[in-house]
Write a protein that holds these residues in place. Structure first.
Motif, mmCIF file in Angstrom:
data_model
loop_
_atom_site.group_PDB
_atom_site.id
_atom_site.type_symbol
_atom_site.label_atom_id
_atom_site.label_comp_id
_atom_site.label_asym_id
_atom_site.label_seq_id
_atom_site.Cartn_x
_atom_site.Cartn_y
_atom_site.Cartn_z
ATOM 1 N N GLU A 47 -54.978 -46.212 1.213
ATOM 2 C CA GLU A 47 -54.885 -45.911 -0.220
ATOM 3 C C GLU A 47 -53.421 -45.773 -0.636
ATOM 4 O O GLU A 47 -53.018 -46.263 -1.703
ATOM 5 C CB GLU A 47 -55.658 -44.631 -0.543
ATOM 6 C CG GLU A 47 -57.165 -44.789 -0.432
ATOM 7 C CD GLU A 47 -57.920 -43.464 -0.535
ATOM 8 O OE1 GLU A 47 -57.275 -42.400 -0.711
ATOM 9 O OE2 GLU A 47 -59.152 -43.493 -0.438
ATOM 10 N N ARG A 50 -51.880 -49.248 -0.763
ATOM 11 C CA ARG A 50 -52.304 -49.964 -1.978
ATOM 12 C C ARG A 50 -51.580 -49.429 -3.208
ATOM 13 O O ARG A 50 -51.154 -50.196 -4.080
ATOM 14 C CB ARG A 50 -53.821 -49.870 -2.149
ATOM 15 C CG ARG A 50 -54.590 -50.837 -1.261
ATOM 16 C CD ARG A 50 -56.057 -50.938 -1.656
ATOM 17 N NE ARG A 50 -56.788 -49.708 -1.454
ATOM 18 C CZ ARG A 50 -57.317 -49.310 -0.302
ATOM 19 N NH1 ARG A 50 -57.166 -50.048 0.759
ATOM 20 N NH2 ARG A 50 -57.976 -48.175 -0.212
ATOM 21 N N ALA A 51 -51.423 -48.112 -3.286
ATOM 22 C CA ALA A 51 -50.717 -47.512 -4.432
ATOM 23 C C ALA A 51 -49.263 -47.965 -4.453
ATOM 24 O O ALA A 51 -48.724 -48.305 -5.516
ATOM 25 C CB ALA A 51 -50.813 -45.983 -4.370
ATOM 26 N N GLU A 53 -48.058 -50.724 -3.079
ATOM 27 C CA GLU A 53 -48.030 -52.158 -3.399
ATOM 28 C C GLU A 53 -48.177 -52.373 -4.902
ATOM 29 O O GLU A 53 -47.497 -53.214 -5.479
ATOM 30 C CB GLU A 53 -49.140 -52.888 -2.643
ATOM 31 C CG GLU A 53 -48.850 -53.067 -1.167
ATOM 32 C CD GLU A 53 -50.027 -53.629 -0.388
ATOM 33 O OE1 GLU A 53 -51.182 -53.573 -0.883
ATOM 34 O OE2 GLU A 53 -49.795 -54.133 0.728
ATOM 35 N N LYS A 54 -49.053 -51.598 -5.546
ATOM 36 C CA LYS A 54 -49.224 -51.726 -6.994
ATOM 37 C C LYS A 54 -47.951 -51.301 -7.715
ATOM 38 O O LYS A 54 -47.511 -51.962 -8.655
ATOM 39 C CB LYS A 54 -50.404 -50.885 -7.478
ATOM 40 C CG LYS A 54 -50.616 -51.020 -8.981
ATOM 41 C CD LYS A 54 -51.847 -50.341 -9.445
ATOM 42 C CE LYS A 54 -52.103 -50.436 -10.933
ATOM 43 N NZ LYS A 54 -51.153 -51.046 -11.779
ATOM 44 N N LYS A 55 -47.354 -50.203 -7.255
ATOM 45 C CA LYS A 55 -46.110 -49.724 -7.868
ATOM 46 C C LYS A 55 -45.012 -50.780 -7.721
ATOM 47 O O LYS A 55 -44.272 -51.048 -8.672
ATOM 48 C CB LYS A 55 -45.689 -48.419 -7.198
ATOM 49 C CG LYS A 55 -44.581 -47.687 -7.882
ATOM 50 C CD LYS A 55 -44.352 -46.333 -7.227
ATOM 51 C CE LYS A 55 -43.285 -45.551 -7.948
ATOM 52 N NZ LYS A 55 -43.071 -44.224 -7.358
ATOM 53 N N SER A 57 -45.454 -54.027 -7.329
ATOM 54 C CA SER A 57 -45.822 -55.155 -8.186
ATOM 55 C C SER A 57 -45.472 -54.866 -9.644
ATOM 56 O O SER A 57 -44.912 -55.721 -10.339
ATOM 57 C CB SER A 57 -47.323 -55.435 -8.049
ATOM 58 O OG SER A 57 -47.730 -56.437 -8.942
ATOM 59 N N ASP A 58 -45.785 -53.657 -10.089
ATOM 60 C CA ASP A 58 -45.465 -53.278 -11.469
ATOM 61 C C ASP A 58 -43.953 -53.278 -11.696
ATOM 62 O O ASP A 58 -43.473 -53.722 -12.741
ATOM 63 C CB ASP A 58 -46.033 -51.885 -11.792
ATOM 64 C CG ASP A 58 -47.558 -51.879 -11.860
ATOM 65 O OD1 ASP A 58 -48.165 -52.966 -11.909
ATOM 66 O OD2 ASP A 58 -48.137 -50.773 -11.846
ATOM 67 N N SER A 59 -43.202 -52.792 -10.712
ATOM 68 C CA SER A 59 -41.737 -52.765 -10.833
ATOM 69 C C SER A 59 -41.167 -54.178 -10.880
ATOM 70 O O SER A 59 -40.256 -54.464 -11.663
ATOM 71 C CB SER A 59 -41.119 -52.006 -9.659
ATOM 72 O OG SER A 59 -41.492 -50.652 -9.700
ATOM 73 N N GLU A 60 -41.720 -55.058 -10.049
ATOM 74 C CA GLU A 60 -41.246 -56.446 -10.052
ATOM 75 C C GLU A 60 -41.558 -57.118 -11.392
ATOM 76 O O GLU A 60 -40.730 -57.857 -11.925
ATOM 77 C CB GLU A 60 -41.895 -57.226 -8.908
ATOM 78 C CG GLU A 60 -41.352 -56.849 -7.544
ATOM 79 C CD GLU A 60 -42.105 -57.484 -6.393
ATOM 80 O OE1 GLU A 60 -43.253 -57.947 -6.587
ATOM 81 O OE2 GLU A 60 -41.544 -57.528 -5.283
ATOM 82 N N LYS A 61 -42.723 -56.833 -11.938
ATOM 83 C CA LYS A 61 -43.103 -57.403 -13.240
ATOM 84 C C LYS A 61 -42.143 -56.896 -14.326
ATOM 85 O O LYS A 61 -41.645 -57.678 -15.144
ATOM 86 C CB LYS A 61 -44.542 -57.018 -13.585
ATOM 87 C CG LYS A 61 -45.021 -57.586 -14.885
ATOM 88 C CD LYS A 61 -46.457 -57.173 -15.169
ATOM 89 C CE LYS A 61 -46.913 -57.675 -16.514
ATOM 90 N NZ LYS A 61 -48.258 -57.199 -16.861
#
Length: 116
Positions: A47, A50-51, A53-55, A57-61
């Motif tokens: 978990e 995954r959190a 990885e999402k963070k 991904s959001d930062s890269e976006k």
């Protein structure tokens, strides 16, 4: 007497077997608990991964969006600089034209004055 010793040894062997089964049962129980705890820890770590990885991904976006905005702003700055340069050149041309006109008018006035 020998039968008594054999009986006693059998009884001790039976007690050891029972104790061994008790130990095996306890070990099995402890092992099961440890496996459950390990599964819980692994689940929490998954978990967390995954959190993260999402963070990421959001930062890269957000970074890509900011980079696009920066490029847009740079293009706008370049356009404004070009426009400022054109206006500066036009202003210098107009100033030069105005000076020439003033010199022409001054020359005409001086010519009229000398005629008078």
């Amino acid at each position: 007497a020998l039968e008594k010793q054999v009986g006693e040894l059998r009884r001790q062997l039976a007690m050891r077997d029972e104790a061994d089964r008790g130990k095996e049962s306890k070990l099995s129980q402890v092992q099961e608990e440890m496996e459950q705890e390990l599964q819980t820890i692994l689940k929490k770590k998954d978990e967390q991964v995954r959190a993260l990885e999402k963070k990421l991904s959001d930062s890269e976006k957000a970074f890509r969006e900011q980079a696009r905005e920066l490029e847009t702003q740079r293009a706008h700055i370049d356009e404004l600089e070009e426009e400022a340069e054109r206006l500066h050149e036009d202003g210098e041309g107009q100033l030069s034209d105005t000076k020439k006109e003033m010199q022409r008018v001054t020359a005409q006035l001086e010519a009229r004055i000398s005629e008078l």
